[in-house]
Write a protein that holds these residues in place. Structure first.
Motif, PDB file in Angstrom:
ATOM      1  N   SER A  38     126.324  33.223  -0.327  1.00 15.00           N
ATOM      2  CA  SER A  38     127.304  32.875  -1.364  1.00 15.00           C
ATOM      3  C   SER A  38     126.669  32.176  -2.558  1.00 15.00           C
ATOM      4  O   SER A  38     127.254  32.140  -3.639  1.00 15.00           O
ATOM      5  CB  SER A  38     128.404  31.987  -0.780  1.00 15.00           C
ATOM      6  OG  SER A  38     127.847  30.781  -0.270  1.00 15.00           O
ATOM      7  N   ARG A  39     125.471  31.639  -2.349  1.00 13.81           N
ATOM      8  CA  ARG A  39     124.798  30.934  -3.442  1.00 13.81           C
ATOM      9  C   ARG A  39     123.291  31.209  -3.370  1.00 13.81           C
ATOM     10  O   ARG A  39     122.501  30.329  -3.030  1.00 13.81           O
ATOM     11  CB  ARG A  39     125.095  29.437  -3.375  1.00 13.81           C
ATOM     12  CG  ARG A  39     124.660  28.671  -4.608  1.00 13.81           C
ATOM     13  CD  ARG A  39     125.197  27.253  -4.588  1.00 13.81           C
ATOM     14  NE  ARG A  39     126.654  27.211  -4.682  1.00 13.81           N
ATOM     15  CZ  ARG A  39     127.366  26.091  -4.671  1.00 13.81           C
ATOM     16  NH1 ARG A  39     126.763  24.922  -4.554  1.00 13.81           N
ATOM     17  NH2 ARG A  39     128.691  26.145  -4.763  1.00 13.81           N
ATOM     18  N   PRO A  45     122.350  29.961 -13.355  1.00 16.08           N
ATOM     19  CA  PRO A  45     123.676  29.701 -12.769  1.00 16.08           C
ATOM     20  C   PRO A  45     124.641  30.867 -12.893  1.00 16.08           C
ATOM     21  O   PRO A  45     125.409  31.142 -11.960  1.00 16.08           O
ATOM     22  CB  PRO A  45     124.171  28.480 -13.553  1.00 16.08           C
ATOM     23  CG  PRO A  45     122.926  27.778 -13.978  1.00 16.08           C
ATOM     24  CD  PRO A  45     121.921  28.870 -14.251  1.00 16.08           C
ATOM     25  N   GLU A  46     124.604  31.592 -14.011  1.00 11.41           N
ATOM     26  CA  GLU A  46     125.533  32.707 -14.183  1.00 11.41           C
ATOM     27  C   GLU A  46     125.095  33.946 -13.421  1.00 11.41           C
ATOM     28  O   GLU A  46     125.895  34.875 -13.206  1.00 11.41           O
ATOM     29  CB  GLU A  46     125.703  33.040 -15.673  1.00 11.41           C
ATOM     30  CG  GLU A  46     124.517  33.691 -16.337  1.00 11.41           C
ATOM     31  CD  GLU A  46     123.478  32.717 -16.867  1.00 11.41           C
ATOM     32  OE1 GLU A  46     122.610  33.138 -17.653  1.00 11.41           O
ATOM     33  OE2 GLU A  46     123.550  31.520 -16.488  1.00 11.41           O
ATOM     34  N   GLN A  47     123.822  34.015 -12.994  1.00  5.95           N
ATOM     35  CA  GLN A  47     123.336  35.186 -12.281  1.00  5.95           C
ATOM     36  C   GLN A  47     123.665  35.141 -10.789  1.00  5.95           C
ATOM     37  O   GLN A  47     123.906  36.182 -10.170  1.00  5.95           O
ATOM     38  CB  GLN A  47     121.818  35.319 -12.467  1.00  5.95           C
ATOM     39  CG  GLN A  47     121.378  35.664 -13.872  1.00  5.95           C
ATOM     40  CD  GLN A  47     119.867  35.680 -14.009  1.00  5.95           C
ATOM     41  OE1 GLN A  47     119.163  34.936 -13.315  1.00  5.95           O
ATOM     42  NE2 GLN A  47     119.363  36.523 -14.902  1.00  5.95           N
ATOM     43  N   ALA A  48     123.652  33.939 -10.203  1.00  7.51           N
ATOM     44  CA  ALA A  48     123.847  33.815  -8.761  1.00  7.51           C
ATOM     45  C   ALA A  48     125.158  34.442  -8.285  1.00  7.51           C
ATOM     46  O   ALA A  48     125.149  35.220  -7.319  1.00  7.51           O
ATOM     47  CB  ALA A  48     123.756  32.348  -8.347  1.00  7.51           C
ATOM     48  N   PRO A  49     126.307  34.175  -8.912  1.00  7.23           N
ATOM     49  CA  PRO A  49     127.538  34.824  -8.428  1.00  7.23           C
ATOM     50  C   PRO A  49     127.545  36.334  -8.635  1.00  7.23           C
ATOM     51  O   PRO A  49     128.161  37.065  -7.849  1.00  7.23           O
ATOM     52  CB  PRO A  49     128.642  34.134  -9.242  1.00  7.23           C
ATOM     53  CG  PRO A  49     127.969  33.504 -10.404  1.00  7.23           C
ATOM     54  CD  PRO A  49     126.588  33.167  -9.939  1.00  7.23           C
ATOM     55  N   GLN A  50     126.865  36.826  -9.677  1.00 10.71           N
ATOM     56  CA  GLN A  50     126.797  38.270  -9.896  1.00 10.71           C
ATOM     57  C   GLN A  50     126.091  38.950  -8.720  1.00 10.71           C
ATOM     58  O   GLN A  50     126.475  40.047  -8.293  1.00 10.71           O
ATOM     59  CB  GLN A  50     126.051  38.576 -11.193  1.00 10.71           C
ATOM     60  CG  GLN A  50     126.727  38.046 -12.448  1.00 10.71           C
ATOM     61  CD  GLN A  50     125.843  38.190 -13.681  1.00 10.71           C
ATOM     62  OE1 GLN A  50     124.833  38.882 -13.653  1.00 10.71           O
ATOM     63  NE2 GLN A  50     126.227  37.534 -14.762  1.00 10.71           N
ATOM     64  N   VAL A  51     125.049  38.289  -8.184  1.00  5.08           N
ATOM     65  CA  VAL A  51     124.306  38.844  -7.066  1.00  5.08           C
ATOM     66  C   VAL A  51     125.061  38.640  -5.754  1.00  5.08           C
ATOM     67  O   VAL A  51     125.190  39.562  -4.934  1.00  5.08           O
ATOM     68  CB  VAL A  51     122.901  38.213  -6.986  1.00  5.08           C
ATOM     69  CG1 VAL A  51     122.163  38.688  -5.745  1.00  5.08           C
ATOM     70  CG2 VAL A  51     122.096  38.540  -8.236  1.00  5.08           C
ATOM     71  N   SER A  52     125.588  37.433  -5.540  1.00  2.00           N
ATOM     72  CA  SER A  52     126.225  37.121  -4.250  1.00  2.00           C
ATOM     73  C   SER A  52     127.408  38.022  -3.966  1.00  2.00           C
ATOM     74  O   SER A  52     127.705  38.330  -2.801  1.00  2.00           O
ATOM     75  CB  SER A  52     126.667  35.657  -4.226  1.00  2.00           C
ATOM     76  OG  SER A  52     127.709  35.424  -5.171  1.00  2.00           O
ATOM     77  N   GLU A  53     128.081  38.483  -4.998  1.00  2.00           N
ATOM     78  CA  GLU A  53     129.238  39.354  -4.820  1.00  2.00           C
ATOM     79  C   GLU A  53     128.887  40.631  -4.067  1.00  2.00           C
ATOM     80  O   GLU A  53     129.742  41.228  -3.389  1.00  2.00           O
ATOM     81  CB  GLU A  53     129.826  39.689  -6.195  1.00  2.00           C
ATOM     82  CG  GLU A  53     131.046  40.582  -6.163  1.00  2.00           C
ATOM     83  CD  GLU A  53     131.547  40.925  -7.549  1.00  2.00           C
ATOM     84  OE1 GLU A  53     132.457  41.763  -7.653  1.00  2.00           O
ATOM     85  OE2 GLU A  53     131.025  40.352  -8.545  1.00  2.00           O
ATOM     86  N   HIS A  54     127.647  41.052  -4.150  1.00  2.00           N
ATOM     87  CA  HIS A  54     127.252  42.336  -3.570  1.00  2.00           C
ATOM     88  C   HIS A  54     126.308  42.191  -2.379  1.00  2.00           C
ATOM     89  O   HIS A  54     125.937  43.201  -1.771  1.00  2.00           O
ATOM     90  CB  HIS A  54     126.586  43.203  -4.639  1.00  2.00           C
ATOM     91  CG  HIS A  54     127.488  43.518  -5.800  1.00  2.00           C
ATOM     92  ND1 HIS A  54     128.402  44.540  -5.777  1.00  2.00           N
ATOM     93  CD2 HIS A  54     127.622  42.906  -7.012  1.00  2.00           C
ATOM     94  CE1 HIS A  54     129.064  44.578  -6.931  1.00  2.00           C
ATOM     95  NE2 HIS A  54     128.599  43.595  -7.695  1.00  2.00           N
TER      96      HIS A  54
END
Length: 340
Positions: A224-225, A251-260
Motif C-alpha cells: 500500500s505504500r 509521494p505522488e508516485q507511490a499511490p500510482q504504483v500501489s494501486e496496481h
C-alpha cells in the motif's frame, strides 16, 4: 611548491542538462569517461618512483604495473589528472568490471591481470610540470600545456588526451551520440578561466539519460505504500534477472504504483534472492516480492555492466499499463526501449 600525494582532486556537481548560454563565462566541454579517477605523479628525477593516486588518496601503482612502465614516456616532475579505463579484449569493449578487478588486485596477480585487461589513462588536466605547481593557472593555460605535453612527447597508448571543445553544438553532439560508445557516459563542463581548486565542486557533469522499460519484481516498504522498486528483465532463457533499483518514489508516485501491485504468488523467480542496496554493496534491501506483471518506464544513465545491471539507481517515471512484460527489452540490452 612541489605536489606530493595525497592531493585532493577538483570535483564536479551533477546537472540534468548543459548550462544555458551565459550561465558560465567561456565554457569548455570535455567528454566524460566511465572509469576511475586517478592522479599520476612522475618522480622529480632519475631513480624515483611513479605514483598513482585514487580520488580518495590511496596509492595503487602496484596494481597498475602497465601504467607505471608506460610512464617512462612522461617527463620528470609531472602530475596529471584523469580517468583510468580498462579494455577487455575478449569482450572487445571497455570494462568497468575489469577495472574493478584491476583496482582490487594483489601485487601477485596485478601483472597477469594487466596482460589480460590493459589499463589506459585519459588525461584531462595537468597540475604540475617540471616540478612547478600549476593549480592557480586558468584552465585555458593548463589545457594548452597539456596539449603541448602530448605533442612534444608524442604520447601514445596508454596515454590519451581527453577530447575538449568550446563549441556547445559539438558538446550536445557528444552527449547525444558519443555516449553510444562504450565507456563514454556524458560531458564535463569547465570554465576557461577557472583555477584548479582541490576538493571543490566547481565543474559540472552531465550524464546522458535514456528512457526505457523494466519489470517490477519487488519493492521495499509495503504494497500500500511502496518506497522503491526492484526491477528486472528476462534473459534469453526466459529467466527474470535483476537489473537494479530505483531511487525512492516521490509521494505522488507511490499511490500510482500501489494501486496496481499484487502480492507474489508461489514460484516467484526471485524466491530466496537477496537484493544489493547499491551496485557492488554488501548491504541488502528489505524487499517484498510482488507479482512480476507490471512494466515501469524508467530513466537510466549509461553506466551498465556487461551483464546488463545498472550501476546507478534508476528513476521511476510512470507505469506502462499499455506494455506487456514480453515487450520489455531483454536482459543485457541496456537502454534500448521497448516502445517509442
Amino acid at each position: 611548491m612541489v605536489l606530493q600525494p595525497p592531493v585532493q582532486p577538483m570535483l564536479a556537481q551533477a546537472a540534468e542538462m548543459i548550462p544555458p548560454p551565459g550561465a558560465l563565462r567561456e565554457p569548455a566541454y570535455e567528454q566524460k569517461f566511465d572509469g576511475h579517477r586517478m592522479l599520476v605523479f612522475t618522480p622529480a628525477g632519475p631513480g624515483g618512483r611513479v605514483l598513482l593516486q585514487t580520488r580518495r588518496g590511496a596509492l595503487v601503482q602496484d596494481r597498475f604495473p602497465d601504467l607505471v612502465a608506460a610512464a617512462e614516456q612522461l617527463p620528470h616532475g609531472l602530475v596529471l589528472d584523469g580517468e583510468t579505463l580498462v579494455w577487455d579484449s575478449e569482450a572487445g569493449a571497455l570494462s568497468f568490471e575489469g577495472l574493478q578487478r584491476r583496482a582490487s588486485a594483489s601485487s601477485r596477480t596485478a601483472a597477469a591481470l594487466a596482460a589480460r585487461l590493459p589499463a589506459y589513462f585519459v588525461a584531462f588536466d595537468i597540475l604540475q610540470a617540471d616540478g612547478t605547481e600549476l593549480l592557480t593557472l586558468p584552465y585555458r593555460e593548463r589545457r594548452r600545456r597539456l596539449e603541448v605535453l602530448f605533442a612534444a612527447c608524442e604520447l601514445t597508448a596508454p596515454w590519451t588526451l581527453c577530447p575538449m571543445t568550446t563549441d556547445v553544438a559539438k558538446a550536445r553532439e557528444w552527449l547525444e551520440s558519443w555516449t553510444d560508445v562504450s565507456g563514454v557516459e556524458g560531458i564535463l563542463v569547465k570554465g576557461m578561466n577557472q583555477r584548479y581548486l582541490p576538493n571543490f565542486r566547481g565543474w559540472t557533469k552531465i550524464r546522458r539519460r535514456d528512457t526505457t522499460e523494466a519489470v517490477i519484481g519487488a519493492i521495499t516498504g509495503t504494497l500500500s505504500r511502496p518506497q522503491l522498486l526492484v526491477l528486472g528483465r528476462h534473459d534469453a532463457a526466459g529467466r527474470l534477472r535483476t537489473i537494479g533499483r530505483t531511487v525512492p518514489l516521490r509521494p505522488e508516485q507511490a499511490p500510482q504504483v500501489s494501486e496496481h501491485l499484487a502480492p507474489a504468488e508461489p514460484g516467484h523467480p526471485w524466491e530466496g534472492a537477496l537484493f544489493a542496496a547499491a551496485w557492488g554493496s554488501r548491504d541488502v534491501l528489505d524487499a517484498t516480492l510482488v507479482r512480476p506483471n507490471l512494466v515501469a518506464e524508467i530513466s537510466a544513465d549509461r553506466s551498465i555492466d556487461h551483464g546488463g545491471v545498472y550501476r546507478h539507481p534508476l528513476r521511476f517515471k510512470r507505469l506502462r499499463l499499455d506494455v506487456a512484460v514480453e515487450d520489455v527489452p531483454t536482459f543485457g540490452r541496456g537502454s534500448n526501449a521497448a516502445t517509442d
